[in-house]
Design a protein around this motif. Structure first.
Motif, PDB file in Angstrom:
ATOM      1  N   LEU A  32      26.977  28.447  33.935  1.00 46.54           N
ATOM      2  CA  LEU A  32      28.390  28.794  33.717  1.00 46.54           C
ATOM      3  C   LEU A  32      28.635  30.269  33.987  1.00 46.54           C
ATOM      4  N   PHE A  33      27.680  31.104  33.602  1.00 48.36           N
ATOM      5  CA  PHE A  33      27.829  32.529  33.902  1.00 48.36           C
ATOM      6  C   PHE A  33      27.821  32.757  35.409  1.00 48.36           C
ATOM      7  N   SER A  34      26.925  32.051  36.108  1.00 46.55           N
ATOM      8  CA  SER A  34      26.847  32.188  37.563  1.00 46.55           C
ATOM      9  C   SER A  34      28.151  31.756  38.229  1.00 46.55           C
ATOM     10  N   ARG A  35      28.740  30.684  37.728  1.00 44.75           N
ATOM     11  CA  ARG A  35      29.977  30.173  38.322  1.00 44.75           C
ATOM     12  C   ARG A  35      31.180  31.053  38.021  1.00 44.75           C
ATOM     13  N   TYR A  36      31.255  31.545  36.790  1.00 43.48           N
ATOM     14  CA  TYR A  36      32.514  32.153  36.359  1.00 43.48           C
ATOM     15  C   TYR A  36      32.422  33.604  35.908  1.00 43.48           C
ATOM     16  N   GLY A  37      31.230  34.196  36.003  1.00 40.36           N
ATOM     17  CA  GLY A  37      31.105  35.596  35.607  1.00 40.36           C
ATOM     18  C   GLY A  37      32.037  36.508  36.383  1.00 40.36           C
ATOM     19  N   ASP A  38      32.091  36.323  37.705  1.00 37.87           N
ATOM     20  CA  ASP A  38      32.969  37.160  38.528  1.00 37.87           C
ATOM     21  C   ASP A  38      34.435  36.923  38.193  1.00 37.87           C
ATOM     22  N   ALA A  39      34.777  35.664  37.933  1.00 37.31           N
ATOM     23  CA  ALA A  39      36.170  35.342  37.618  1.00 37.31           C
ATOM     24  C   ALA A  39      36.607  36.025  36.323  1.00 37.31           C
ATOM     25  N   VAL A  40      35.737  35.991  35.331  1.00 35.67           N
ATOM     26  CA  VAL A  40      36.052  36.639  34.059  1.00 35.67           C
ATOM     27  C   VAL A  40      36.143  38.154  34.248  1.00 35.67           C
ATOM     28  N   TYR A  41      35.219  38.698  35.017  1.00 33.12           N
ATOM     29  CA  TYR A  41      35.201  40.145  35.267  1.00 33.12           C
ATOM     30  C   TYR A  41      36.482  40.611  35.956  1.00 33.12           C
ATOM     31  N   ASN A  42      36.872  39.905  37.008  1.00 34.34           N
ATOM     32  CA  ASN A  42      38.087  40.277  37.741  1.00 34.34           C
ATOM     33  C   ASN A  42      39.342  40.082  36.894  1.00 34.34           C
ATOM     34  N   ASP A  56      32.540  45.322  29.705  1.00 35.40           N
ATOM     35  CA  ASP A  56      32.354  45.067  28.270  1.00 35.40           C
ATOM     36  C   ASP A  56      32.987  43.748  27.865  1.00 35.40           C
ATOM     37  N   VAL A  57      34.169  43.499  28.394  1.00 35.44           N
ATOM     38  CA  VAL A  57      34.876  42.255  28.061  1.00 35.44           C
ATOM     39  C   VAL A  57      34.095  41.044  28.567  1.00 35.44           C
ATOM     40  N   THR A  58      33.557  41.144  29.769  1.00 32.15           N
ATOM     41  CA  THR A  58      32.786  40.037  30.332  1.00 32.15           C
ATOM     42  C   THR A  58      31.568  39.739  29.465  1.00 32.15           C
ATOM     43  N   GLN A  59      30.870  40.790  29.082  1.00 31.07           N
ATOM     44  CA  GLN A  59      29.705  40.597  28.222  1.00 31.07           C
ATOM     45  C   GLN A  59      30.114  39.987  26.884  1.00 31.07           C
ATOM     46  N   ALA A  60      31.172  40.506  26.299  1.00 29.16           N
ATOM     47  CA  ALA A  60      31.612  40.004  24.995  1.00 29.16           C
ATOM     48  C   ALA A  60      32.021  38.543  25.080  1.00 29.16           C
ATOM     49  N   THR A  61      32.659  38.170  26.180  1.00 32.50           N
ATOM     50  CA  THR A  61      33.092  36.784  26.354  1.00 32.50           C
ATOM     51  C   THR A  61      31.906  35.832  26.389  1.00 32.50           C
ATOM     52  N   ALA A  82      35.831  24.665  33.247  1.00 29.91           N
ATOM     53  CA  ALA A  82      35.517  25.588  32.145  1.00 29.91           C
ATOM     54  C   ALA A  82      36.204  26.930  32.332  1.00 29.91           C
ATOM     55  N   ARG A  83      36.731  27.177  33.519  1.00 29.14           N
ATOM     56  CA  ARG A  83      37.340  28.467  33.797  1.00 29.14           C
ATOM     57  C   ARG A  83      38.455  28.795  32.808  1.00 29.14           C
ATOM     58  N   SER A  84      39.293  27.829  32.505  1.00 30.02           N
ATOM     59  CA  SER A  84      40.428  28.104  31.616  1.00 30.02           C
ATOM     60  C   SER A  84      39.961  28.482  30.217  1.00 30.02           C
ATOM     61  N   VAL A  85      38.915  27.813  29.755  1.00 29.23           N
ATOM     62  CA  VAL A  85      38.383  28.127  28.427  1.00 29.23           C
ATOM     63  C   VAL A  85      37.827  29.549  28.412  1.00 29.23           C
ATOM     64  N   LEU A  87      38.540  32.065  30.435  1.00 25.31           N
ATOM     65  CA  LEU A  87      39.570  33.086  30.590  1.00 25.31           C
ATOM     66  C   LEU A  87      40.394  33.242  29.312  1.00 25.31           C
ATOM     67  N   ALA A  88      40.572  32.154  28.576  1.00 31.62           N
ATOM     68  CA  ALA A  88      41.253  32.271  27.283  1.00 31.62           C
ATOM     69  C   ALA A  88      40.419  33.118  26.328  1.00 31.62           C
ATOM     70  N   MET A  89      39.121  32.900  26.348  1.00 31.73           N
ATOM     71  CA  MET A  89      38.239  33.714  25.511  1.00 31.73           C
ATOM     72  C   MET A  89      38.270  35.173  25.970  1.00 31.73           C
ATOM     73  N   ALA A  90      38.260  35.381  27.297  1.00 28.00           N
ATOM     74  CA  ALA A  90      38.300  36.741  27.833  1.00 28.00           C
ATOM     75  C   ALA A  90      39.603  37.433  27.456  1.00 28.00           C
ATOM     76  N   SER A  91      40.669  36.677  27.408  1.00 21.67           N
ATOM     77  CA  SER A  91      41.961  37.256  27.025  1.00 21.67           C
ATOM     78  C   SER A  91      41.908  37.830  25.618  1.00 21.67           C
ATOM     79  N   GLN A  92      41.268  37.108  24.725  1.00 19.47           N
ATOM     80  CA  GLN A  92      41.114  37.606  23.357  1.00 19.47           C
ATOM     81  C   GLN A  92      40.254  38.862  23.322  1.00 19.47           C
ATOM     82  N   GLU A  93      39.183  38.855  24.115  1.00 21.91           N
ATOM     83  CA  GLU A  93      38.310  40.031  24.161  1.00 21.91           C
ATOM     84  C   GLU A  93      39.033  41.229  24.770  1.00 21.91           C
TER      85      GLU A  93
END
Length: 200
Positions: A32-42, A56-61, A82-85, A87-93
């Protein structure tokens, strides 16, 4: 980008991986990190406009996701991805990070101007150098198992006593001592460099 077109087109890819994550699978977490790490980071960068904070946000997520998985608190995946889940978590972070930045900015405004009047260029250069040095030290320490890393950070870098480290980690003092000894043995001569680190 790490997300493959096939994963986007086939929702079963995420559902299967997510189901494995719910059992505490490290492999599923890594996928999941491999698939969506960049998406969360961007996503985070666009939200906070700072690459360092986005990191920091990516790591925290993903730390939060793994914590939930290891505690058996990951709910079933309801959507196709899983992307939506994530990104919702990243939004909180991101919200947490922005609140922290605002608090820091407010504190800085309270410091008298004469106390912060210094050569900014020198300060930036020092910061860059210290970050580079810390990355070098971190790279060495990151090769240690998690338990050994924890005692290095607490005892060598933070100056905790053996008992304080034991209390922080919830382990016996003897465990702290043995982990520290194993860390010293694994690092060899590099242990001296790590122990001298002034950025702790």
């Amino acid at each position: 980008m790490s997300i493959h077109a096939g994963d986007r087109l086939d929702p079963r890819a995420d559902h299967g991986t997510w189901a494995q994550l719910r059992t505490g699978s490290e492999a599923a977490f890594g996928e999941l990190f491999s698939r969506y790490g960049d998406a969360v980071y961007n996503f985070a960068f666009r939200r906070v406009a700072c690459w360092a904070t986005a990191d920091d946000v990516t790591q925290a997520t993903f730390v939060a996701l793994w914590r939930r998985a290891s505690e058996g608190r990951v709910e079933e995946l309801r959507g196709d991805s899983a992307r939506s889940v994530l990104l919702a978590m990243a939004s909180q972070e991101c919200a947490n990070a922005l609140r922290g930045r605002r608090r820091l900015a407010a504190l800085r405004r309270k410091v008298p101007a004469e106390e912060v009047d210094r050569d900014h260029a020198d300060g930036v250069a020092a910061d860059v150098d210290s970050e580079r040095r810390m990355r070098e030290i971190r790279a060495v320490v990151n090769h240690l198992p998690a338990g050994q890393r924890a005692v290095v950070e607490l005892v060598w870098w933070s100056g905790c006593s053996m008992q304080e480290a034991a209390d922080a980690l919830g382990v016996p003092v003897g465990t702290v001592k043995s982990r520290l000894a194993r860390a010293r043995a694994r690092l060899g001569e590099q242990s001296v460099i790590v122990r001298r680190e002034e950025l702790a």
